[in-house]
Design an enzyme around this catalytic site. Structure first.
Site, PDB file in Angstrom:
ATOM      1  N   GLU A   1       0.801  -1.233   0.000  1.00  0.00           N
ATOM      2  CA  GLU A   1       0.000   0.000   0.000  1.00  0.00           C
ATOM      3  C   GLU A   1       0.836   1.287   0.000  1.00  0.00           C
ATOM      4  O   GLU A   1       0.673   2.139   0.863  1.00  0.00           O
ATOM      5  CB  GLU A   1      -0.980  -0.020   1.187  1.00  0.00           C
ATOM      6  CG  GLU A   1      -1.907  -1.224   1.132  1.00  0.00           C
ATOM      7  CD  GLU A   1      -2.810  -1.378   2.359  1.00  0.00           C
ATOM      8  OE1 GLU A   1      -2.764  -0.524   3.272  1.00  0.00           O
ATOM      9  OE2 GLU A   1      -3.578  -2.351   2.394  1.00  0.00           O
TER      10      GLU A   1
ATOM     11  N   ASN B   1       2.173  -4.678  -3.376  1.00  0.00           N
ATOM     12  CA  ASN B   1       0.766  -5.034  -3.194  1.00  0.00           C
ATOM     13  C   ASN B   1      -0.029  -3.784  -2.819  1.00  0.00           C
ATOM     14  O   ASN B   1       0.420  -2.981  -2.003  1.00  0.00           O
ATOM     15  CB  ASN B   1       0.701  -6.069  -2.052  1.00  0.00           C
ATOM     16  CG  ASN B   1      -0.644  -6.726  -1.884  1.00  0.00           C
ATOM     17  OD1 ASN B   1      -1.220  -7.230  -2.840  1.00  0.00           O
ATOM     18  ND2 ASN B   1      -1.143  -6.756  -0.650  1.00  0.00           N
TER      19      ASN B   1
ATOM     20  N   HIS C   1     -10.247  -6.143  -2.548  1.00  0.00           N
ATOM     21  CA  HIS C   1     -11.310  -6.050  -1.547  1.00  0.00           C
ATOM     22  C   HIS C   1     -12.455  -5.291  -2.220  1.00  0.00           C
ATOM     23  O   HIS C   1     -12.457  -4.060  -2.274  1.00  0.00           O
ATOM     24  CB  HIS C   1     -10.826  -5.307  -0.301  1.00  0.00           C
ATOM     25  CG  HIS C   1      -9.784  -6.053   0.464  1.00  0.00           C
ATOM     26  ND1 HIS C   1     -10.037  -7.266   1.074  1.00  0.00           N
ATOM     27  CD2 HIS C   1      -8.483  -5.768   0.717  1.00  0.00           C
ATOM     28  CE1 HIS C   1      -8.933  -7.691   1.678  1.00  0.00           C
ATOM     29  NE2 HIS C   1      -7.971  -6.808   1.473  1.00  0.00           N
TER      30      HIS C   1
ATOM     31  N   GLU D   1      -5.984 -10.611  -2.143  1.00  0.00           N
ATOM     32  CA  GLU D   1      -6.798 -10.505  -0.928  1.00  0.00           C
ATOM     33  C   GLU D   1      -8.285 -10.429  -1.273  1.00  0.00           C
ATOM     34  O   GLU D   1      -9.041  -9.662  -0.685  1.00  0.00           O
ATOM     35  CB  GLU D   1      -6.380  -9.266  -0.115  1.00  0.00           C
ATOM     36  CG  GLU D   1      -4.899  -9.234   0.237  1.00  0.00           C
ATOM     37  CD  GLU D   1      -4.484  -8.024   1.075  1.00  0.00           C
ATOM     38  OE1 GLU D   1      -5.361  -7.411   1.721  1.00  0.00           O
ATOM     39  OE2 GLU D   1      -3.279  -7.700   1.082  1.00  0.00           O
TER      40      GLU D   1
ATOM     41  N   ASP E   1     -12.026 -10.468  -1.560  1.00  0.00           N
ATOM     42  CA  ASP E   1     -13.314 -10.710  -0.921  1.00  0.00           C
ATOM     43  C   ASP E   1     -14.314  -9.726  -1.519  1.00  0.00           C
ATOM     44  O   ASP E   1     -13.927  -8.704  -2.097  1.00  0.00           O
ATOM     45  CB  ASP E   1     -13.267 -10.639   0.615  1.00  0.00           C
ATOM     46  CG  ASP E   1     -12.638  -9.375   1.188  1.00  0.00           C
ATOM     47  OD1 ASP E   1     -12.703  -8.306   0.549  1.00  0.00           O
ATOM     48  OD2 ASP E   1     -12.092  -9.447   2.303  1.00  0.00           O
TER      49      ASP E   1
END
Length: 428
Positions: A135, A176, A212, A240, A242
Protein backbone atom coordinates in the site's frame (compact mmCIF):
# COMPACT_ATOMS: atom_id res chain seq x y z
CA UNK A 1 -22.71 -29.96 13.39
CA UNK A 2 -20.92 -31.87 10.66
CA UNK A 3 -19.58 -29.57 8.02
CA UNK A 4 -20.73 -29.46 4.44
CA UNK A 5 -17.89 -29.96 2.00
CA UNK A 6 -18.23 -29.10 -1.64
CA UNK A 7 -18.59 -32.44 -3.40
CA UNK A 8 -16.93 -31.27 -6.59
CA UNK A 9 -13.27 -31.31 -7.61
CA UNK A 10 -11.25 -29.24 -5.09
CA UNK A 11 -10.52 -25.69 -6.21
CA UNK A 12 -6.76 -26.33 -6.06
CA UNK A 13 -7.08 -29.15 -8.61
CA UNK A 14 -9.26 -27.07 -10.92
CA UNK A 15 -6.77 -24.19 -10.64
CA UNK A 16 -3.79 -26.45 -11.31
CA UNK A 17 -5.41 -27.65 -14.53
CA UNK A 18 -5.49 -23.98 -15.61
CA UNK A 19 -1.88 -23.40 -14.53
CA UNK A 20 -2.98 -21.28 -11.56
CA UNK A 21 -2.45 -21.31 -7.82
CA UNK A 22 -5.50 -20.65 -5.63
CA UNK A 23 -4.94 -19.46 -2.09
CA UNK A 24 -6.52 -18.23 1.10
CA UNK A 25 -5.45 -16.09 4.01
CA UNK A 26 -5.53 -18.07 7.24
CA UNK A 27 -5.42 -17.63 11.00
CA UNK A 28 -2.88 -20.07 12.42
CA UNK A 29 -4.77 -20.93 15.61
CA UNK A 30 -7.76 -22.11 13.58
CA UNK A 31 -5.85 -24.57 11.35
CA UNK A 32 -7.51 -27.62 12.88
CA UNK A 33 -10.83 -29.43 12.56
CA UNK A 34 -13.12 -28.41 9.71
CA UNK A 35 -11.31 -25.11 9.12
CA UNK A 36 -8.02 -26.93 8.70
CA UNK A 37 -9.61 -29.62 6.54
CA UNK A 38 -10.99 -27.08 4.06
CA UNK A 39 -7.84 -24.92 4.07
CA UNK A 40 -5.73 -27.96 3.30
CA UNK A 41 -7.99 -29.62 0.75
CA UNK A 42 -9.25 -26.68 -1.32
CA UNK A 43 -6.25 -24.32 -1.60
CA UNK A 44 -2.74 -24.59 -2.99
CA UNK A 45 -1.37 -21.44 -1.31
CA UNK A 46 -1.66 -19.91 2.17
CA UNK A 47 -1.14 -16.30 3.21
CA UNK A 48 -0.74 -15.54 6.93
CA UNK A 49 -3.48 -13.01 7.66
CA UNK A 50 -1.50 -11.27 10.41
CA UNK A 51 1.24 -13.62 11.60
CA UNK A 52 4.10 -12.21 9.49
CA UNK A 53 3.41 -8.50 10.00
CA UNK A 54 6.04 -6.52 11.89
CA UNK A 55 3.88 -5.93 14.95
CA UNK A 56 3.26 -9.67 15.24
CA UNK A 57 6.83 -10.91 14.81
CA UNK A 58 8.74 -8.22 16.74
CA UNK A 59 6.36 -6.65 19.27
CA UNK A 60 9.31 -5.52 21.39
CA UNK A 61 12.55 -4.46 19.75
CA UNK A 62 14.86 -7.45 19.46
CA UNK A 63 12.27 -9.89 20.86
CA UNK A 64 10.75 -12.11 18.17
CA UNK A 65 7.63 -14.26 18.13
CA UNK A 66 7.53 -16.60 15.14
CA UNK A 67 5.05 -19.10 16.64
CA UNK A 68 2.04 -18.50 14.41
CA UNK A 69 4.08 -17.82 11.28
CA UNK A 70 6.01 -21.07 11.81
CA UNK A 71 2.75 -22.94 12.36
CA UNK A 72 1.28 -21.74 9.06
CA UNK A 73 4.46 -22.56 7.14
CA UNK A 74 4.53 -26.07 8.66
CA UNK A 75 0.84 -26.63 7.80
CA UNK A 76 1.47 -25.52 4.21
CA UNK A 77 4.45 -27.85 3.86
CA UNK A 78 2.37 -30.76 5.22
CA UNK A 79 -0.38 -30.04 2.67
CA UNK A 80 1.88 -29.43 -0.35
CA UNK A 81 1.02 -25.73 -0.44
CA UNK A 82 2.92 -22.56 -1.27
CA UNK A 83 3.16 -19.70 1.21
CA UNK A 84 2.79 -16.01 0.31
CA UNK A 85 4.70 -13.94 2.83
CA UNK A 86 2.71 -10.90 3.96
CA UNK A 87 3.99 -8.24 4.50
CA UNK A 88 7.44 -6.70 5.09
CA UNK A 89 7.01 -2.93 4.67
CA UNK A 90 3.69 -1.32 5.55
CA UNK A 91 2.42 1.77 7.32
CA UNK A 92 0.03 -0.24 9.51
CA UNK A 93 0.30 -2.96 12.19
CA UNK A 94 3.80 -1.88 13.14
CA UNK A 95 5.00 -2.20 16.76
CA UNK A 96 4.69 0.92 18.90
CA UNK A 97 8.42 0.96 19.62
CA UNK A 98 8.98 1.49 15.91
CA UNK A 99 6.24 4.02 15.20
CA UNK A 100 6.87 6.05 18.36
CA UNK A 101 10.64 6.16 17.97
CA UNK A 102 12.66 9.16 16.87
CA UNK A 103 14.90 7.80 14.15
CA UNK A 104 17.42 9.39 11.84
CA UNK A 105 17.17 8.31 8.21
CA UNK A 106 20.25 6.13 8.69
CA UNK A 107 18.73 4.43 11.75
CA UNK A 108 15.40 3.90 10.01
CA UNK A 109 17.12 2.43 6.97
CA UNK A 110 19.12 0.09 9.19
CA UNK A 111 15.99 -1.01 11.09
CA UNK A 112 14.19 -1.79 7.85
CA UNK A 113 17.11 -3.68 6.35
CA UNK A 114 17.53 -5.73 9.52
CA UNK A 115 13.82 -6.55 9.65
CA UNK A 116 13.70 -7.70 6.04
CA UNK A 117 16.96 -9.67 6.32
CA UNK A 118 15.81 -11.37 9.54
CA UNK A 119 12.31 -12.33 8.43
CA UNK A 120 13.00 -13.23 4.81
CA UNK A 121 16.15 -15.04 5.89
CA UNK A 122 14.29 -17.10 8.49
CA UNK A 123 11.94 -18.48 5.84
CA UNK A 124 14.42 -18.69 2.97
CA UNK A 125 13.38 -21.47 0.62
CA UNK A 126 9.97 -21.84 2.28
CA UNK A 127 8.15 -18.82 0.85
CA UNK A 128 7.10 -18.70 -2.80
CA UNK A 129 6.44 -14.95 -2.89
CA UNK A 130 6.63 -11.94 -0.58
CA UNK A 131 4.42 -8.88 -0.49
CA UNK A 132 7.53 -6.81 0.14
CA UNK A 133 5.92 -3.36 0.04
CA UNK A 134 2.24 -2.96 0.91
CA UNK A 135 0.00 0.00 0.00
CA UNK A 136 2.56 2.64 -1.01
CA UNK A 137 0.12 4.90 -2.89
CA UNK A 138 -2.70 7.35 -2.25
CA UNK A 139 -5.86 7.16 -4.36
CA UNK A 140 -4.61 9.96 -6.66
CA UNK A 141 -1.38 8.10 -7.39
CA UNK A 142 0.89 10.17 -5.15
CA UNK A 143 3.06 8.42 -2.59
CA UNK A 144 1.35 7.75 0.73
CA UNK A 145 2.83 9.73 3.62
CA UNK A 146 4.23 7.03 5.93
CA UNK A 147 7.07 6.42 8.36
CA UNK A 148 9.03 4.96 5.45
CA UNK A 149 8.30 7.52 2.74
CA UNK A 150 8.73 10.47 5.09
CA UNK A 151 11.94 9.10 6.60
CA UNK A 152 13.60 7.54 3.56
CA UNK A 153 11.97 8.99 0.43
CA UNK A 154 10.52 7.01 -2.47
CA UNK A 155 13.61 4.81 -2.72
CA UNK A 156 12.57 2.90 0.40
CA UNK A 157 10.69 0.71 -2.10
CA UNK A 158 13.71 -0.09 -4.27
CA UNK A 159 15.87 -0.67 -1.20
CA UNK A 160 13.34 -3.02 0.40
CA UNK A 161 13.14 -5.10 -2.78
CA UNK A 162 16.93 -5.24 -3.06
CA UNK A 163 17.32 -6.35 0.57
CA UNK A 164 14.60 -8.99 0.18
CA UNK A 165 16.29 -10.41 -2.92
CA UNK A 166 19.58 -10.68 -1.04
CA UNK A 167 17.89 -12.54 1.83
CA UNK A 168 16.10 -15.07 -0.41
CA UNK A 169 17.13 -15.05 -4.09
CA UNK A 170 14.42 -17.59 -5.03
CA UNK A 171 11.33 -15.86 -3.61
CA UNK A 172 9.18 -13.78 -5.97
CA UNK A 173 9.00 -10.15 -4.83
CA UNK A 174 5.75 -8.16 -5.07
CA UNK A 175 4.36 -4.72 -4.47
CA UNK A 176 0.77 -5.03 -3.19
CA UNK A 177 -2.03 -2.44 -3.06
CA UNK A 178 -5.81 -1.98 -3.03
CA UNK A 179 -8.09 -0.05 -5.42
CA UNK A 180 -5.59 -0.87 -8.18
CA UNK A 181 -7.72 -3.61 -9.74
CA UNK A 182 -9.02 -1.46 -12.61
CA UNK A 183 -7.22 1.11 -14.74
CA UNK A 184 -7.19 4.34 -12.68
CA UNK A 185 -4.79 6.94 -11.28
CA UNK A 186 -3.60 4.68 -8.47
CA UNK A 187 -2.98 1.60 -10.63
CA UNK A 188 -1.26 3.78 -13.24
CA UNK A 189 1.10 5.10 -10.55
CA UNK A 190 1.87 1.49 -9.60
CA UNK A 191 2.40 0.65 -13.27
CA UNK A 192 4.82 3.55 -13.72
CA UNK A 193 6.70 2.57 -10.55
CA UNK A 194 7.11 -1.05 -11.68
CA UNK A 195 8.22 0.09 -15.14
CA UNK A 196 10.79 2.40 -13.57
CA UNK A 197 12.07 -0.28 -11.18
CA UNK A 198 12.46 -2.72 -14.08
CA UNK A 199 14.38 -0.12 -16.09
CA UNK A 200 16.69 0.52 -13.11
CA UNK A 201 17.37 -3.20 -12.61
CA UNK A 202 15.68 -3.29 -9.20
CA UNK A 203 14.34 -6.79 -8.42
CA UNK A 204 10.56 -6.81 -8.89
CA UNK A 205 8.72 -9.96 -9.92
CA UNK A 206 5.08 -9.13 -9.53
CA UNK A 207 2.22 -6.90 -8.48
CA UNK A 208 -0.52 -7.82 -6.05
CA UNK A 209 -4.03 -6.52 -6.65
CA UNK A 210 -5.76 -6.89 -3.28
CA UNK A 211 -9.33 -6.93 -4.66
CA UNK A 212 -11.31 -6.05 -1.55
CA UNK A 213 -14.42 -5.44 -3.64
CA UNK A 214 -18.05 -4.42 -3.08
CA UNK A 215 -20.94 -6.45 -4.45
CA UNK A 216 -21.67 -5.59 -8.08
CA UNK A 217 -18.59 -3.39 -8.43
CA UNK A 218 -15.97 -5.53 -10.18
CA UNK A 219 -14.01 -3.04 -12.34
CA UNK A 220 -14.77 -3.45 -16.04
CA UNK A 221 -11.07 -2.89 -16.82
CA UNK A 222 -9.80 -5.65 -14.49
CA UNK A 223 -8.55 -8.02 -17.19
CA UNK A 224 -7.11 -5.13 -19.24
CA UNK A 225 -5.23 -3.91 -16.16
CA UNK A 226 -3.87 -7.39 -15.34
CA UNK A 227 -2.70 -7.65 -18.95
CA UNK A 228 -0.87 -4.32 -18.95
CA UNK A 229 1.15 -5.33 -15.90
CA UNK A 230 1.87 -8.71 -17.47
CA UNK A 231 3.10 -6.89 -20.57
CA UNK A 232 5.72 -5.16 -18.38
CA UNK A 233 7.19 -8.61 -17.75
CA UNK A 234 5.94 -9.18 -14.20
CA UNK A 235 3.54 -11.67 -12.69
CA UNK A 236 0.18 -10.58 -11.29
CA UNK A 237 -1.61 -12.01 -8.26
CA UNK A 238 -5.09 -11.33 -6.91
CA UNK A 239 -3.92 -11.31 -3.31
CA UNK A 240 -6.80 -10.51 -0.93
CA UNK A 241 -10.06 -11.15 -2.77
CA UNK A 242 -13.31 -10.71 -0.92
CA UNK A 243 -16.63 -9.25 -2.07
CA UNK A 244 -18.65 -7.65 0.69
CA UNK A 245 -22.39 -6.99 0.71
CA UNK A 246 -24.80 -5.01 2.85
CA UNK A 247 -26.26 -7.41 5.40
CA UNK A 248 -28.39 -9.41 5.62
CA UNK A 249 -27.41 -11.69 2.75
CA UNK A 250 -30.22 -12.98 0.54
CA UNK A 251 -30.44 -15.21 -2.50
CA UNK A 252 -30.27 -12.27 -4.92
CA UNK A 253 -27.10 -10.87 -3.33
CA UNK A 254 -25.52 -14.30 -3.09
CA UNK A 255 -26.18 -14.89 -6.80
CA UNK A 256 -24.59 -11.51 -7.66
CA UNK A 257 -21.64 -12.38 -5.45
CA UNK A 258 -21.20 -15.68 -7.29
CA UNK A 259 -21.18 -13.80 -10.61
CA UNK A 260 -18.63 -11.33 -9.23
CA UNK A 261 -16.29 -14.04 -7.95
CA UNK A 262 -16.64 -15.82 -11.28
CA UNK A 263 -15.74 -12.69 -13.27
CA UNK A 264 -12.67 -11.90 -11.12
CA UNK A 265 -11.47 -15.49 -11.40
CA UNK A 266 -12.12 -15.52 -15.15
CA UNK A 267 -10.06 -12.34 -15.62
CA UNK A 268 -7.11 -14.04 -13.93
CA UNK A 269 -7.59 -17.25 -15.90
CA UNK A 270 -7.55 -15.21 -19.14
CA UNK A 271 -4.06 -13.77 -18.55
CA UNK A 272 -1.17 -16.25 -18.53
CA UNK A 273 0.91 -14.21 -16.07
CA UNK A 274 -1.90 -13.95 -13.51
CA UNK A 275 -0.41 -16.72 -11.40
CA UNK A 276 -2.27 -16.72 -8.08
CA UNK A 277 -5.78 -15.88 -6.89
CA UNK A 278 -6.05 -15.69 -3.09
CA UNK A 279 -9.22 -15.04 -1.08
CA UNK A 280 -8.85 -13.08 2.15
CA UNK A 281 -10.23 -15.77 4.41
CA UNK A 282 -12.41 -18.53 2.95
CA UNK A 283 -15.17 -18.51 5.58
CA UNK A 284 -17.37 -15.65 6.77
CA UNK A 285 -16.46 -16.58 10.35
CA UNK A 286 -12.82 -15.63 9.68
CA UNK A 287 -13.40 -12.43 7.67
CA UNK A 288 -12.15 -8.97 8.59
CA UNK A 289 -15.07 -7.28 6.82
CA UNK A 290 -17.77 -7.08 9.54
CA UNK A 291 -15.32 -5.58 12.01
CA UNK A 292 -14.12 -2.96 9.53
CA UNK A 293 -17.14 -2.06 7.39
CA UNK A 294 -20.18 -1.57 9.60
CA UNK A 295 -23.28 -3.31 8.24
CA UNK A 296 -21.32 -5.29 5.64
CA UNK A 297 -20.22 -8.91 5.58
CA UNK A 298 -20.82 -12.32 3.99
CA UNK A 299 -17.76 -11.53 1.84
CA UNK A 300 -16.12 -14.96 1.41
CA UNK A 301 -16.86 -18.20 -0.52
CA UNK A 302 -18.00 -20.20 2.55
CA UNK A 303 -20.64 -19.32 5.12
CA UNK A 304 -19.97 -19.22 8.87
CA UNK A 305 -20.86 -22.93 9.14
CA UNK A 306 -18.22 -23.85 6.50
CA UNK A 307 -20.82 -24.60 3.84
CA UNK A 308 -19.84 -23.50 0.32
CA UNK A 309 -21.87 -20.51 -0.88
CA UNK A 310 -22.80 -19.75 -4.49
CA UNK A 311 -19.54 -17.74 -4.61
CA UNK A 312 -17.58 -20.97 -4.21
CA UNK A 313 -19.25 -22.39 -7.30
CA UNK A 314 -18.64 -19.12 -9.17
CA UNK A 315 -14.91 -19.59 -8.61
CA UNK A 316 -15.13 -23.27 -9.56
CA UNK A 317 -16.98 -22.53 -12.80
CA UNK A 318 -14.42 -19.92 -13.87
CA UNK A 319 -11.69 -22.50 -13.23
CA UNK A 320 -13.41 -24.95 -15.55
CA UNK A 321 -15.39 -26.94 -13.02
CA UNK A 322 -18.18 -28.79 -14.79
CA UNK A 323 -21.13 -31.03 -14.05
CA UNK A 324 -21.50 -32.32 -17.60
CA UNK A 325 -19.89 -35.69 -16.89
CA UNK A 326 -22.30 -36.72 -14.12
CA UNK A 327 -23.54 -40.31 -14.51
CA UNK A 328 -27.26 -40.93 -15.14
CA UNK A 329 -29.48 -40.16 -12.16
CA UNK A 330 -30.46 -42.75 -9.59
CA UNK A 331 -31.98 -41.95 -6.20
CA UNK A 332 -31.80 -45.33 -4.45
CA UNK A 333 -28.49 -44.63 -2.74
CA UNK A 334 -29.11 -40.94 -2.01
CA UNK A 335 -30.52 -39.47 1.19
CA UNK A 336 -31.68 -36.08 2.43
CA UNK A 337 -31.02 -35.14 6.06
CA UNK A 338 -32.58 -32.15 7.81
CA UNK A 339 -30.86 -30.46 10.74
CA UNK A 340 -31.12 -27.26 12.78
CA UNK A 341 -27.75 -25.51 12.67
CA UNK A 342 -28.51 -22.72 15.13
CA UNK A 343 -31.58 -21.37 16.87
CA UNK A 344 -32.44 -18.13 18.65
CA UNK A 345 -35.50 -16.44 20.20
CA UNK A 346 -37.77 -16.36 17.19
CA UNK A 347 -35.67 -17.78 14.38
CA UNK A 348 -33.33 -20.52 13.32
CA UNK A 349 -30.97 -21.61 10.58
CA UNK A 350 -31.65 -25.03 9.10
CA UNK A 351 -29.99 -27.12 6.47
CA UNK A 352 -30.71 -30.16 4.35
CA UNK A 353 -27.78 -32.30 3.21
CA UNK A 354 -28.25 -34.45 0.12
CA UNK A 355 -25.67 -37.24 0.10
CA UNK A 356 -25.15 -40.14 -2.30
CA UNK A 357 -23.48 -43.51 -1.83
CA UNK A 358 -23.66 -46.07 -4.59
CA UNK A 359 -25.75 -43.67 -6.65
CA UNK A 360 -25.64 -40.16 -8.13
CA UNK A 361 -27.97 -37.34 -9.11
CA UNK A 362 -27.99 -34.86 -11.98
CA UNK A 363 -30.72 -32.80 -10.29
CA UNK A 364 -32.67 -32.96 -7.05
CA UNK A 365 -35.77 -31.80 -5.25
CA UNK A 366 -36.54 -32.12 -1.55
CA UNK A 367 -39.74 -31.51 0.36
CA UNK A 368 -41.04 -31.53 3.90
CA UNK A 369 -43.99 -30.35 5.97
CA UNK A 370 -43.37 -28.15 9.00
CA UNK A 371 -45.24 -29.35 12.10
CA UNK A 372 -45.35 -26.17 14.20
CA UNK A 373 -45.97 -23.21 11.91
CA UNK A 374 -42.34 -22.50 11.00
CA UNK A 375 -41.90 -20.06 8.09
CA UNK A 376 -38.86 -19.80 5.79
CA UNK A 377 -37.62 -16.24 5.21
CA UNK A 378 -34.63 -16.91 2.95
CA UNK A 379 -32.78 -19.85 1.44
CA UNK A 380 -29.45 -20.43 -0.30
CA UNK A 381 -27.95 -23.10 -2.54
CA UNK A 382 -31.53 -23.95 -3.60
CA UNK A 383 -34.79 -22.36 -4.71
CA UNK A 384 -37.36 -22.96 -1.98
CA UNK A 385 -41.10 -22.27 -1.98
CA UNK A 386 -43.47 -22.64 0.94
CA UNK A 387 -47.23 -23.07 0.72
CA UNK A 388 -48.82 -23.29 4.15
CA UNK A 389 -46.74 -25.85 6.02
CA UNK A 390 -45.42 -27.55 2.88
CA UNK A 391 -41.91 -26.66 1.69
CA UNK A 392 -40.36 -27.63 -1.65
CA UNK A 393 -36.73 -26.93 -2.61
CA UNK A 394 -35.04 -27.60 -5.96
CA UNK A 395 -31.34 -27.40 -6.77
CA UNK A 396 -29.71 -24.17 -7.90
CA UNK A 397 -28.16 -23.93 -11.38
CA UNK A 398 -24.71 -24.82 -10.06
CA UNK A 399 -25.31 -27.71 -7.61
CA UNK A 400 -27.79 -30.13 -9.18
CA UNK A 401 -25.16 -32.79 -9.65
CA UNK A 402 -24.37 -35.00 -6.67
CA UNK A 403 -21.65 -37.52 -7.40
CA UNK A 404 -21.43 -41.00 -5.91
CA UNK A 405 -19.78 -40.42 -2.54
CA UNK A 406 -20.51 -36.69 -2.70
CA UNK A 407 -22.96 -34.33 -1.09
CA UNK A 408 -24.49 -30.88 -1.41
CA UNK A 409 -26.11 -28.76 1.25
CA UNK A 410 -28.91 -26.21 1.07
CA UNK A 411 -29.55 -23.79 3.90
CA UNK A 412 -32.33 -21.55 5.06
CA UNK A 413 -33.38 -19.11 7.75
CA UNK A 414 -36.84 -19.45 9.23
CA UNK A 415 -39.04 -18.31 12.10
CA UNK A 416 -40.50 -20.50 14.82
CA UNK A 417 -42.73 -20.06 17.85
CA UNK A 418 -43.40 -22.44 20.71
CA UNK A 419 -41.60 -25.47 19.33
CA UNK A 420 -39.36 -26.39 16.41
CA UNK A 421 -39.69 -30.12 15.68
CA UNK A 422 -37.55 -31.66 12.92
CA UNK A 423 -39.70 -32.75 9.97
CA UNK A 424 -39.21 -35.79 7.73
CA UNK A 425 -37.67 -34.90 4.35
CA UNK A 426 -38.47 -36.63 1.08
CA UNK A 427 -35.99 -36.65 -1.78
CA UNK A 428 -37.47 -36.67 -5.27
Amino acid sequence: MTSAHAADTPLRDLAAAKGKIIGTAVTGSKLTGTYGDIAGAQFSSLTPGNAMKWGSVEPTQGTFNWTEADQIVAFAQAHNQQVRGHTLVWHSQNPSWLTNGSWTSAQLSSLLQNHISTEVGRYQGKIAAWDVVNEPFNEDGTYRSTLWYNGLGADYIANALTWARAADPAAKLYINDYNVEGVNAKSTALYNLVKSLKERGVPIDGVGLQAHLILGQVPSTLQQNIQRFADLGVDVAITELDIRMALPADSTKLAQQAADYKSVTAACVAVTRCVNLTVWGFTDSDSWVPGTFSGYGAATPYDENYAPKPAYYGIAEALGGTTSTTPPPTTGGCTATYSVVSQWDAGFTGQVKIACSGASLSSWKVGWTFGAGQQISQAWNATCTQSGAAVSCVNASYNGAVADGGSVTLGFNASWSGSNPVPTVTLG
